[in-house]
Design a protein around this motif. Sequence first.
Motif, short mmCIF file in Angstrom:
data_model
loop_
_atom_site.label_atom_id
_atom_site.label_comp_id
_atom_site.label_asym_id
_atom_site.label_seq_id
_atom_site.Cartn_x
_atom_site.Cartn_y
_atom_site.Cartn_z
N THR A 162 -7.62 11.21 -17.57
CA THR A 162 -7.83 9.94 -16.86
C THR A 162 -7.48 8.78 -17.76
N HIS A 163 -6.59 7.90 -17.29
CA HIS A 163 -6.23 6.76 -18.12
C HIS A 163 -6.73 5.44 -17.54
N ILE A 164 -7.21 5.49 -16.30
CA ILE A 164 -7.75 4.28 -15.70
C ILE A 164 -8.69 4.68 -14.57
N MET A 165 -9.76 3.91 -14.39
CA MET A 165 -10.68 4.10 -13.28
C MET A 165 -10.93 2.76 -12.62
N ALA A 166 -11.25 2.81 -11.34
CA ALA A 166 -11.39 1.56 -10.60
C ALA A 166 -12.39 1.70 -9.47
N TRP A 167 -12.84 0.57 -8.99
CA TRP A 167 -13.61 0.47 -7.76
C TRP A 167 -12.79 -0.29 -6.73
N PHE A 168 -12.78 0.24 -5.53
CA PHE A 168 -12.21 -0.42 -4.37
C PHE A 168 -13.32 -0.54 -3.33
N ARG A 169 -13.09 -1.37 -2.33
CA ARG A 169 -14.03 -1.44 -1.22
C ARG A 169 -13.26 -1.68 0.07
N GLN A 170 -13.88 -1.25 1.16
CA GLN A 170 -13.24 -1.40 2.46
C GLN A 170 -14.29 -1.75 3.49
N GLU A 218 -8.47 -3.82 5.33
CA GLU A 218 -7.76 -2.94 4.40
C GLU A 218 -8.60 -2.72 3.14
N ARG A 219 -8.27 -1.63 2.45
CA ARG A 219 -8.97 -1.34 1.21
C ARG A 219 -8.63 -2.41 0.18
N GLU A 220 -9.66 -2.90 -0.50
CA GLU A 220 -9.51 -4.01 -1.43
C GLU A 220 -9.94 -3.57 -2.83
N TRP A 221 -9.11 -3.86 -3.81
CA TRP A 221 -9.44 -3.57 -5.21
C TRP A 221 -10.56 -4.51 -5.66
N ALA A 274 -19.52 -3.38 2.44
CA ALA A 274 -18.34 -2.52 2.58
C ALA A 274 -18.68 -1.12 2.09
N MET A 275 -17.75 -0.21 2.35
CA MET A 275 -17.81 1.10 1.70
C MET A 275 -17.11 0.94 0.36
N TYR A 276 -17.77 1.35 -0.70
CA TYR A 276 -17.21 1.23 -2.04
C TYR A 276 -16.72 2.59 -2.52
N ARG A 333 -2.49 -2.12 -11.30
CA ARG A 333 -3.82 -1.55 -11.33
C ARG A 333 -4.65 -1.91 -10.11
N ASN A 334 -4.25 -2.93 -9.37
CA ASN A 334 -5.00 -3.30 -8.17
C ASN A 334 -4.40 -2.67 -6.90
N SER A 335 -3.48 -1.74 -7.11
CA SER A 335 -2.87 -1.05 -5.97
C SER A 335 -3.45 0.35 -5.82
N PRO A 336 -3.81 0.75 -4.60
CA PRO A 336 -4.31 2.12 -4.41
C PRO A 336 -3.33 3.18 -4.90
#
Length: 126
Positions: free
Chosen positions: A32-40, A45-48, A92-94, A107-110
């Motif tokens: 793993t080189h990066i981890m993120a949270w998104f929400r919808q 649409e899904r949002e970073w 939202a759902m996170y 990095r802000n793209s799914p």
Amino acid sequence: QVQLVESGGGSVQSGGSLRLSCRASGGNVEDTHIMAWFRQASGMEREWVGSVDNYGATDLAHSVKGRATIFRGRTENTLDLQITDLESSDSAMYYCAAGITTNWSPRNSPGRYNYWGRGTQVTVSS
């Protein structure tokens, strides 16, 4: 297969705070080189929300900057998100996401992320 499990969601009153946690395990999770949270939010649409890479670089979306902190947890392959001064727009759902294979998506793209958790619901009530 890498698995991601989120926890910490729930119902919170406006102005309150919460902390979400994500744990990654299995497969080649060590890559793993990066981890993120998104929400919808419903109908949106899904949002970073924010991300942390293996160099410690963190980024947060403008919508939460100043109210949120994102950081790798005490346990390896965990990612926490803390948000204060919650607003109804935070409902939202996170989802937690992990990037294993390198690609050039921002990095802000799914599309940057290979694996996703099932999500944890956050509901902010006034």
